[in-house]
Scaffold this motif. Structure first.
Motif, PDB file in Angstrom:
ATOM      1  N   ASN B  52       0.835  -1.213   0.000  1.00  0.00           N
ATOM      2  CA  ASN B  52       0.000   0.000   0.000  1.00  0.00           C
ATOM      3  C   ASN B  52       0.871   1.265   0.000  1.00  0.00           C
ATOM      4  OD1 ASN B  52      -2.368  -1.463  -0.021  1.00  0.00           O
ATOM      5  ND2 ASN B  52      -2.663  -1.367   2.192  1.00  0.00           N
ATOM      6  N   GLN B  53       1.719   1.298  -1.004  1.00  0.00           N
ATOM      7  CA  GLN B  53       2.688   2.382  -1.161  1.00  0.00           C
ATOM      8  C   GLN B  53       2.009   3.750  -1.121  1.00  0.00           C
ATOM      9  OE1 GLN B  53       4.493   1.739  -4.891  1.00  0.00           O
ATOM     10  NE2 GLN B  53       6.110   3.239  -4.624  1.00  0.00           N
ATOM     11  N   THR B  54       2.652   4.703  -0.499  1.00  0.00           N
ATOM     12  CA  THR B  54       2.127   6.061  -0.253  1.00  0.00           C
ATOM     13  C   THR B  54       0.703   6.039   0.292  1.00  0.00           C
ATOM     14  OG1 THR B  54       1.379   6.424  -2.538  1.00  0.00           O
ATOM     15  CG2 THR B  54       3.598   7.187  -2.007  1.00  0.00           C
ATOM     16  N   ALA B  55       0.408   4.990   1.041  1.00  0.00           N
ATOM     17  CA  ALA B  55      -0.894   4.879   1.712  1.00  0.00           C
ATOM     18  C   ALA B  55      -2.077   4.866   0.749  1.00  0.00           C
ATOM     19  CB  ALA B  55      -1.054   5.974   2.769  1.00  0.00           C
ATOM     20  N   ILE B  66       3.191 -13.539  -4.325  1.00  0.00           N
ATOM     21  CA  ILE B  66       2.953 -14.939  -4.703  1.00  0.00           C
ATOM     22  C   ILE B  66       2.880 -15.064  -6.229  1.00  0.00           C
ATOM     23  CG2 ILE B  66       1.245 -16.822  -4.619  1.00  0.00           C
ATOM     24  CD1 ILE B  66       0.623 -15.836  -1.714  1.00  0.00           C
ATOM     25  N   LEU B  67       2.213 -14.110  -6.865  1.00  0.00           N
ATOM     26  CA  LEU B  67       2.139 -14.131  -8.336  1.00  0.00           C
ATOM     27  C   LEU B  67       3.547 -14.106  -8.936  1.00  0.00           C
ATOM     28  CD1 LEU B  67      -0.783 -11.577  -8.875  1.00  0.00           C
ATOM     29  CD2 LEU B  67      -0.855 -14.025  -9.407  1.00  0.00           C
ATOM     30  N   ILE B  68       4.417 -13.299  -8.333  1.00  0.00           N
ATOM     31  CA  ILE B  68       5.788 -13.185  -8.840  1.00  0.00           C
ATOM     32  C   ILE B  68       6.572 -14.466  -8.556  1.00  0.00           C
ATOM     33  CG2 ILE B  68       7.963 -11.912  -8.555  1.00  0.00           C
ATOM     34  CD1 ILE B  68       6.242  -9.395  -8.077  1.00  0.00           C
ATOM     35  N   LYS B  69       6.358 -14.994  -7.368  1.00  0.00           N
ATOM     36  CA  LYS B  69       7.038 -16.245  -6.995  1.00  0.00           C
ATOM     37  C   LYS B  69       6.657 -17.360  -7.972  1.00  0.00           C
ATOM     38  CE  LYS B  69       9.778 -18.531  -4.523  1.00  0.00           C
ATOM     39  NZ  LYS B  69      11.171 -18.151  -4.257  1.00  0.00           N
ATOM     40  N   GLN B  70       5.395 -17.369  -8.359  1.00  0.00           N
ATOM     41  CA  GLN B  70       4.927 -18.427  -9.262  1.00  0.00           C
ATOM     42  C   GLN B  70       5.519 -18.305 -10.664  1.00  0.00           C
ATOM     43  OE1 GLN B  70       0.694 -18.071  -8.563  1.00  0.00           O
ATOM     44  NE2 GLN B  70       0.736 -19.620  -6.939  1.00  0.00           N
ATOM     45  N   MET B  71       6.119 -17.152 -10.957  1.00  0.00           N
ATOM     46  CA  MET B  71       6.837 -17.005 -12.235  1.00  0.00           C
ATOM     47  C   MET B  71       8.271 -17.522 -12.104  1.00  0.00           C
ATOM     48  SD  MET B  71       5.812 -13.050 -12.956  1.00  0.00           S
ATOM     49  CE  MET B  71       6.628 -12.894 -14.553  1.00  0.00           C
ATOM     50  N   GLY B  72       8.610 -17.996 -10.908  1.00  0.00           N
ATOM     51  CA  GLY B  72       9.968 -18.480 -10.680  1.00  0.00           C
ATOM     52  C   GLY B  72      10.931 -17.364 -10.310  1.00  0.00           C
ATOM     53  N   LEU B  73      10.382 -16.192  -9.943  1.00  0.00           N
ATOM     54  CA  LEU B  73      11.244 -15.059  -9.591  1.00  0.00           C
ATOM     55  C   LEU B  73      11.291 -14.894  -8.066  1.00  0.00           C
ATOM     56  CD1 LEU B  73      10.051 -12.619 -12.380  1.00  0.00           C
ATOM     57  CD2 LEU B  73      11.936 -14.251 -12.434  1.00  0.00           C
ATOM     58  N   ASP B  74      11.960 -13.832  -7.623  1.00  0.00           N
ATOM     59  CA  ASP B  74      12.234 -13.669  -6.196  1.00  0.00           C
ATOM     60  C   ASP B  74      11.638 -12.374  -5.630  1.00  0.00           C
ATOM     61  OD1 ASP B  74      14.292 -15.937  -5.673  1.00  0.00           O
ATOM     62  OD2 ASP B  74      14.878 -15.000  -7.572  1.00  0.00           O
ATOM     63  N   PRO B  75      10.400 -12.460  -5.180  1.00  0.00           N
ATOM     64  CA  PRO B  75       9.787 -11.263  -4.593  1.00  0.00           C
ATOM     65  C   PRO B  75      10.364 -10.955  -3.215  1.00  0.00           C
ATOM     66  CG  PRO B  75       8.302 -13.137  -4.385  1.00  0.00           C
ATOM     67  CD  PRO B  75       9.498 -13.618  -5.174  1.00  0.00           C
ATOM     68  N   ILE B  76      10.394  -9.663  -2.889  1.00  0.00           N
ATOM     69  CA  ILE B  76      10.755  -9.221  -1.539  1.00  0.00           C
ATOM     70  C   ILE B  76       9.496  -8.604  -0.946  1.00  0.00           C
ATOM     71  CG2 ILE B  76      12.197  -7.642  -0.183  1.00  0.00           C
ATOM     72  CD1 ILE B  76      14.291  -7.837  -2.477  1.00  0.00           C
ATOM     73  N   LEU B  77       8.998  -9.236   0.091  1.00  0.00           N
ATOM     74  CA  LEU B  77       7.729  -8.816   0.692  1.00  0.00           C
ATOM     75  C   LEU B  77       7.945  -7.556   1.525  1.00  0.00           C
ATOM     76  CD1 LEU B  77       4.738  -9.827   1.518  1.00  0.00           C
ATOM     77  CD2 LEU B  77       5.865 -10.685   3.565  1.00  0.00           C
ATOM     78  N   GLN B  78       7.335  -6.446   1.104  1.00  0.00           N
ATOM     79  CA  GLN B  78       7.401  -5.254   1.947  1.00  0.00           C
ATOM     80  C   GLN B  78       6.240  -5.299   2.928  1.00  0.00           C
ATOM     81  OE1 GLN B  78       9.601  -2.095  -1.053  1.00  0.00           O
ATOM     82  NE2 GLN B  78       7.879  -1.396   0.156  1.00  0.00           N
ATOM     83  N   MET B  79       6.502  -4.816   4.125  1.00  0.00           N
ATOM     84  CA  MET B  79       5.425  -4.795   5.116  1.00  0.00           C
ATOM     85  C   MET B  79       5.523  -3.515   5.933  1.00  0.00           C
ATOM     86  SD  MET B  79       4.379  -7.729   7.804  1.00  0.00           S
ATOM     87  CE  MET B  79       3.875  -8.873   6.539  1.00  0.00           C
ATOM     88  N   VAL B  80       4.422  -2.769   5.990  1.00  0.00           N
ATOM     89  CA  VAL B  80       4.414  -1.532   6.769  1.00  0.00           C
ATOM     90  C   VAL B  80       3.637  -1.723   8.072  1.00  0.00           C
ATOM     91  CG1 VAL B  80       4.656  -0.041   4.746  1.00  0.00           C
ATOM     92  CG2 VAL B  80       2.370  -0.561   5.605  1.00  0.00           C
ATOM     93  N   SER B  81       4.112  -1.036   9.096  1.00  0.00           N
ATOM     94  CA  SER B  81       3.453  -1.176  10.394  1.00  0.00           C
ATOM     95  C   SER B  81       2.191  -0.319  10.476  1.00  0.00           C
ATOM     96  CB  SER B  81       4.424  -0.812  11.518  1.00  0.00           C
ATOM     97  OG  SER B  81       4.796   0.539  11.423  1.00  0.00           O
ATOM     98  N   ARG B  82       1.986   0.497   9.457  1.00  0.00           N
ATOM     99  CA  ARG B  82       0.797   1.359   9.449  1.00  0.00           C
ATOM    100  C   ARG B  82      -0.504   0.560   9.379  1.00  0.00           C
ATOM    101  NH1 ARG B  82       1.252   3.690   4.345  1.00  0.00           N
ATOM    102  NH2 ARG B  82       0.208   1.800   3.712  1.00  0.00           N
ATOM    103  N   ASP B  83      -0.479  -0.547   8.602  1.00  0.00           N
ATOM    104  CA  ASP B  83      -1.742  -1.213   8.284  1.00  0.00           C
ATOM    105  C   ASP B  83      -2.010  -2.499   9.057  1.00  0.00           C
ATOM    106  OD1 ASP B  83      -1.947   0.788   6.416  1.00  0.00           O
ATOM    107  OD2 ASP B  83      -1.267  -0.441   4.748  1.00  0.00           O
TER     108      ASP B  83
END
Ligand code: SF4
Ligand code: SF4
Lengths: 221, 307
Positions: B52-55, B66-83
């Motif tokens: 939820n970039q820039t809120a 997960i969609l990216i992972k299923q392409m065989g690539l390497d997602p980096i999960l961002q997580m904000v404490s706001r939400d």
């Protein structure tokens, strides 16, 4: 103290529209100090309501009373002699006062005339700012006397975030960044090293996450 | 190795790492995620999926990841404490890891005021430093934040952000030290335009030996136009855009500004490669992902190592 601001007059008028006899109750404590609901404001609101009804050709009977402390049943009892003679109560106290009246007088509706805002302090003449969120486990002793819960917009315990700009909070240039203030104060006190101590994840229970709080002092109860 | 993260392996090999990012769509269009990721696929070691970039509400970081992972690539999960509170964070981490997402970034997040739901209550149950510590405890001790045992702990390679340009400047190395103490493995910095100031910060980082304990990926953003540069200077909190960046873009005709912006990004990478403690680059080409491969190639960071 608890700060409040008067509600828009139209909202108050809507609340009391069905009634013609009103008890308008101020409070002598916090709301007097922040000029929202003391004796003076009670008088001003009563005149405004009278004027409005006059314009609409309606009658309204307003009895004005300002209690010593509206959040205290002992003082609220002073309303008992008048309550049967009115249709509704309008309270100019904070939400605690409104509820103390509602709890005491079951059959008479009570309406708030102010919006309770925050626990704050007077900064200069006519200006009040938020200072405490009642987190129930005060950390001021380790943050140099500046509250990260109430004064950091993200209540960070290990701030400042990356959004500080010219020492102000990312939320508004009018808000001081609490963590800038904390840092400056720690420096003044020669306690810089304290900054690098990790502040652990907070237990929010004493501040409300554990359900509505109650304090029981066995020695007094 | 603490994890199976591709980014961890690249960094451990001593090569400069490259990450980039992909903002999920503002609607149910999974193809937007996969299209963006496909643009980056051969040129990066990890793809940040913003939260939820820039809120602004977007498809969740975990599901887009997960969609990216299923392409065989390497997602980096961002997580904000706001939400999210700590329960929601931890359950999301369990879910993400169950789909093979093994790298994440712990952030506070922009205040809701900047987004499309300014009336929302921000959560901020824990802050980014406490989040790092929580994820590290989940990985290394197999314990939830509340202390209970996890049945199958997530092994996350833990990242965080650092903004060398926000003030007070003197706190910026100390705050990094706090994140290191909390257990962070890598850092992606705010976009760097003021290279001198960044180098000054890095010197502070190296002087304290923090570069031995955490991998710093320098944040690079190509400017699309002088308009974008001005906007970032004036509107984006915590940005430091020196006047000569704006002047240089002003100095070229509008149609050539994108090219100039890319040139500046490549030059920045070349210069920062020399800086001790910089272990890679995080290229944030905002809504301009198609240019990332070109930047990576021009900066001599292609091909990516096979690990
Ligand atoms: S730390 Fe808690 S109790 Fe102390 S001032 Fe802040 S909110 Fe109030
Ligand atoms: S700028 Fe300062 S006060 Fe505002 S959210 Fe960040 S740390 Fe808190």
């Amino acid at each position: 103290m608890i700060t409040a601001e008067q509600k828009p007059i139209q909202e108050i008028i809507q609340y009391i529209a069905p009634y013609s006899k009103i008890l308008l109750v101020g409070c002598n404590e916090c709301v007097t100090v922040c000029a929202a609901g003391g004796r003076k404001e009670v008088g001003l609101l009563a005149s405004a309501l009278h004027l409005n009804h006059l314009k609409q050709g309606k009658n309204i009977d307003i009895r004005e009373i300002t209690l010593e402390r509206q959040c205290d049943p002992e003082y609220v009892e002073e309303l008992a002699p008048y309550i049967d003679g009115v249709d509704a109560v309008v309270s100019m106290a904070c939400g605690c006062g409104v509820q103390t009246i509602a709890a005491r007088f079951k059959k008479t509706p009570v309406f708030p005339a102010v919006n309770t805002r925050f626990m704050g302090a007077s900064v200069s003449q006519g200006v009040w700012s938020e200072r405490c969120k009642g987190c129930g486990d005060c950390v001021l002793g380790i943050t140099g006397g500046i509250c990260p819960v109430a004064r950091c917009s993200k209540h960070l315990f290990n701030g400042p975030c990356g959004g500080t700009s010219n020492g102000q909070c990312e939320v508004s240039p009018d808000i001081d960044c609490a963590w800038r203030l904390i840092w400056e104060r720690l420096k003044e006190l020669g306690m810089e090293s304290r900054y690098e101590e990790l502040m652990e994840a907070k237990d929010w229970r004493p501040g409300g996450a554990g359900g509505p709080g109650t304090i029981i002092r066995e020695d007094l109860a | 190795m603490k994890t199976d993260s591709r980014l961890e392996k690249v960094l451990a090999s001593g090569e400069l790492a490259v990450t980039s990012e992909c903002g999920p769509p503002r609607g149910c269009r999974p193809e937007k995620v996969t299209e963006k990721a496909a643009l980056l696929k051969d040129h990066v070691d990890g793809i940040n999926v913003t939260d939820n970039q820039t809120a602004m509400v977007r498809m969740s970081s975990c599901t887009a990841g997960i969609l990216i992972k299923q392409m065989g690539l390497d997602p980096i999960l961002q997580m904000v404490s706001r939400d999210r509170n700590r329960l929601a964070m931890q359950s999301e981490i369990l879910g993400a890891y169950s789909f093979g997402i093994n790298t994440m970034l712990c952030l506070s997040g922009d205040h809701a005021k900047f987004g499309d739901h300014p009336m929302a209550q921000g959560v901020f149950d824990i802050d980014s430093v406490q989040m790092i510590k929580m994820v590290q405890q989940m990985r290394d001790k197999g314990l939830f934040q509340g202390g209970a045992k996890i049945d199958g702990p997530p092994k996350m390679f833990i990242g965080a952000a650092a903004n060398p340009f926000a003030d007070p400047f003197e706190l910026r190395v100390m705050r990094l030290a706090k994140k290191v103490k909390a257990g962070v493995d890598f850092i992606q910095t705010q976009c760097i335009f003021n290279l001198d100031k960044f180098e000054e910060w890095m010197k502070g980082v190296v002087d304290r030996g923090l570069d031995e304990q955490v991998h710093i990926l320098a944040g690079i953003t190509p400017m699309k136009s002088v308009g974008m540069a001005r906007y970032m200077k004036n509107k984006v909190p915590g940005m430091d855009i020196p006047d000569d960046v704006i002047k240089r873009l002003e100095g070229v005709p509008k149609e050539q500004q994108p090219e100039e912006g890319i040139k500046m990004a490549v030059e920045a990478i070349e210069r920062l490669k020399q800086v001790k403690g910089v272990h890679g680059f995080h290229i944030m080409a905002i809504e301009w992902e198609e240019k990332v491969p070109q930047i990576v190639e021009k900066a001599g960071l292609y091909p990516r190592p096979k690990v």
